[in-house]
Every structure is written in C-alpha cells, then in structure tokens.
Scaffold this active site. Sequence first.
Site, short mmCIF file in Angstrom:
data_model
loop_
_atom_site.label_atom_id
_atom_site.label_comp_id
_atom_site.label_asym_id
_atom_site.label_seq_id
_atom_site.Cartn_x
_atom_site.Cartn_y
_atom_site.Cartn_z
N GLY A 90 0.84 -1.24 0.07
CA GLY A 90 0.04 -0.06 -0.04
C GLY A 90 0.90 1.41 0.19
N LYS A 113 4.05 12.24 -2.95
CA LYS A 113 5.14 11.36 -2.18
C LYS A 113 5.83 11.75 -1.05
CE LYS A 113 6.77 7.85 -4.68
NZ LYS A 113 7.67 7.12 -5.48
N ASP A 125 8.16 6.02 8.48
CA ASP A 125 7.84 7.40 8.85
C ASP A 125 6.91 8.05 7.84
OD1 ASP A 125 9.75 7.99 6.87
OD2 ASP A 125 11.46 8.72 8.38
N ARG A 176 3.75 13.37 -8.19
CA ARG A 176 3.74 12.69 -9.26
C ARG A 176 2.14 12.40 -9.88
NH1 ARG A 176 5.04 6.40 -8.25
NH2 ARG A 176 3.17 6.54 -6.95
N ARG A 183 -2.04 -0.59 -9.85
CA ARG A 183 -0.99 -1.62 -9.98
C ARG A 183 -1.22 -2.90 -10.18
NH1 ARG A 183 3.27 1.39 -6.64
NH2 ARG A 183 2.40 3.28 -5.75
N ASP A 252 4.16 -4.74 -7.49
CA ASP A 252 3.66 -3.72 -7.00
C ASP A 252 4.14 -2.26 -7.73
OD1 ASP A 252 5.97 -4.45 -5.26
OD2 ASP A 252 5.64 -2.67 -4.32
N ASN A 253 5.26 -2.35 -8.44
CA ASN A 253 5.68 -1.23 -9.11
C ASN A 253 5.40 -1.33 -10.47
OD1 ASN A 253 6.93 -0.30 -6.85
ND2 ASN A 253 8.91 -1.37 -7.31
N ASP A 262 7.33 4.10 -10.17
CA ASP A 262 7.92 3.82 -8.89
C ASP A 262 9.57 3.73 -9.18
OD1 ASP A 262 5.92 4.23 -7.13
OD2 ASP A 262 5.83 2.14 -6.42
#
Length: 477
Positions: A90, A113, A125, A176, A183, A252-253, A262
Amino acid sequence: MTSLADLQFDNRFARLGDTFSSKVVPEPLSNPQLVVSSEDAMALLDLDPAEAQSEIFTELFSGMKIWSEAEPRAMVYSGHQFGAYNPQLGDGRGLLLGEVINSTGEYWDLHLKGAGSTPYSRMGDGRAVLRSSIREFLASEALQALGIPTSRALCVTVGDNPVYRERQERGAMLLRMAPSHIRFGHFEFFYYTKQHDALRELVDFTLQSCYPASQQADEPVLDMYRQVLRRTVDMIARWQAYGFCHGVMNTDNMSILGITFDFGPYAFLDDYDAGHICNHSDHEGRYAFNRQPAIGHWNLACLAQALTPFVEVDQLKAELATVMPLHQAEYMRLMRARLGWAGEQPGDEELLQRLLQQMQDSASDYHITLRLLAEDDSTARDQFIDRATFDAWLQQHQARQAADPGALAGRLTCNPVYILRNYLAQQAITAAEENDFSEVQQLHQILRQPFTRQPGREAYAAPPPDWGRRLEISCSS
C-alpha cells in the site's frame, strides 16, 4: 490557462470507498521551498508555468494546504517483491490527493509522495528524502523526452524536517502524475485475500477508467489484459533499446497502464554491460538489465493469475505466450531505427548482437557509441579495443544501411546526446543538499531536449568520470 485554484477534480477512485483506500491527511513539510518544477507536466493540467513561482504552489505541494475538492487517500495493494509474495503493502509514504480533469477531458491523478505516515507505512515514517525525490523527478521527465512511457513529475519541494535513513537527510515531497495509479498489486491483493466482489469492482473500475474500448469486446477482461500486456511489453522494449534499468520490477511497481512507475534504484547504462545490476540490494541479480524482459513476462503471469476468476486459464496462457515474440519484434524495430536499417532482413539480430558483444568486450559507452554511429563519426571506432573486428562489422553495417538510405534521416532523432547518468543526478543532488537547486533545474532543462546538441553543454554529453561509472543505488528513500 487554468489557475491552481480552478483545477477541476473528479475523485473517481476515492468513491470506491474504504475497501480500496484509507482517508489520510498529509503531514506538511516545515519551511518548504520549491526545488524544481516541470512546465511540461504543468501543461497537462493546463497550468501556467508562472504559477510555480507563487507561494500557494509551494504550499499545496508540500502538504501545507489542500484543495477543498481534494480527497487524499492512501491506496491498499500487495505484490511480489523479489519473487516473494508480500500480502499487504500500500501507499506507505504517498497519497492520492485526487483526480484532475484537464481541458481535453483527460484525467490526471495527483499523487503526493513523502506526505507522512499512512495505515500502510509498515513502521516507517512515511517520508521521502530530497535525493530520492530529485531522482524520480529527473527520471520521469527524462524518460518522457526520450519517448518512453512513464508517470510524470510536476515538482519537488523540500523542508527542514529531519529524516533518518543511512544518515540524517532533509524531508522532501514529489508530486507525481499519471492517468491512473492502479498497479498489478492492486489486483493481487483482492485476489489473494479472496475478496472477489471487490476484485470484480476493481476490474470494472479499471475497464471504465483506463480501458473503455475493451468494454465493447466480446470478452472485456481478456481484452483489457491483452492491452496491458502489449503496453508493458512495448515499455520494456524501450527500456532495453535505450539502456534503462528499472532496478525494482516488483509487481507492486508495475502500472496497469504499462508506464514506467515507482523509480527507486534505477540507472541508464554507461559502458554496455548486458548483466548490469543497478540496485545494490539485488544480490541475486533478479532485476539485472538483461533480465527485464523475462521479469516483465513473470509479472504479467502474476497479473494473469489474479484475473483467473474472470478469464479462462488457457486464454491467459495464450496471451502470455506472445510476450517474448512481441518484445523481440518491438526491440528490433527500435534498434533498426537507431542504426538506420530500413525494413527487416534475416541477419539483423545477429548483426546487432555482434555490435553489442563488441561493446561489452570493449566496455564501450552505450549511448555515445550509438550516437557516433548515427552521426557517421569515424571516432566511433575509438570506442572499441579490437578495431579490426569493429571495422569488419562496420562494413556490414554500412552495407545494411545502403539497402534503403531513406532510413538514415531519422537516426539523429532517436539517438540521444544527453542521458540521465547517475553521476549527473548525484552532482545535482549534492548541490541541492547544500540548498543550491540550480544544477537540478539546469539538468532538467537539458534533458527536455535529449536529441539535440546544445551549445555550451558539452560536459553533459561526455562519458562519466571513473568515480561515476556503474554507480549502484540503494532502495532507501
């Protein structure tokens, strides 16, 4: 032109609800500054480039302010990472702020991002650092200028927030843009968690928003998959033709639109090395340069598996069987254009492989060599150790070109002078970390016109210094 205040939002993905994403508010940067912006990306939103100089521009893209029409959401997905399935990933440091419609009716996701922690941050973080944000900005816009399908980057902002990675760094944000941020991993998440109603909803949403023409096909989901497959194959063929290494081709990319997505530890080749590994975390070489087509096939198989509730397995296998032939055909088409070879001749693949092997043996610079050949510059010979072997190849190459001299005219428009080499990006990052953003901005401007020699900028077309060759980049951000 449209002002920032007048952007038109239509947040279709947010309306899918909490099954697909979580509502999150950005954590703003403190004392934000604008590092760089792309007027080409701004034009996709009909924004006047002068808007980038306004205070509100920096505030909006550093999380300090937000449009009342925006609906920030962190998307949930999963994926195969280095071949192993990770059940929940996620948006761990990014937010889909909303979807903007431009004057031509195109939808553009605005995705921030480095916007802080989300339910998917996995103890992180949620921040991005300046170096990774600059690298993604430069790569997105450089690939676009080369004609390689990619997400876009509107701007980078930086603040005073300390972020701890291998060392303390400054927090930054990148805005972005893409027509969709869906994805392969989105489909995998709902498939493997057996949420088949949600998977069906996601498929229907993707058909409607990304592949509307497939809705008219006899088998819409199969047709959509076919389009995703072909776009992905074409993208990777362009990576190979232009010496681009993605570095982290996890599912996932992988974008459902077949666009480069990504950016982590990416690189363009310097000297030609078919097995180049640009990610220092890729100890097994899974994502080496020459493995990218095969990994694309593997990832497309993962997506196919997630679509088996809607498409017969044999039909999906039949589509997958086309991947490598389609890739080779598109790759050869691109390389014939770069070398000025018209049409197709039986010995083309062998002739190209002989050139690449000589480049490998001589550690020839991939981009400089091809540009010199395009310019018919005799100094191309200086790129090779075994010049007699190169001379024999060159004679055959020139005979191949002579078959149709009309193909020669386009060579300079597909052989770049300027490439985003890792050492150039690093020099710009080093200056930016000292609060000098001029080198990032200049490098961005140079890379907007990669095929044209620009007076006074010869140093940017030179081979890398010894310290700058084959730099490996980490995944940390």
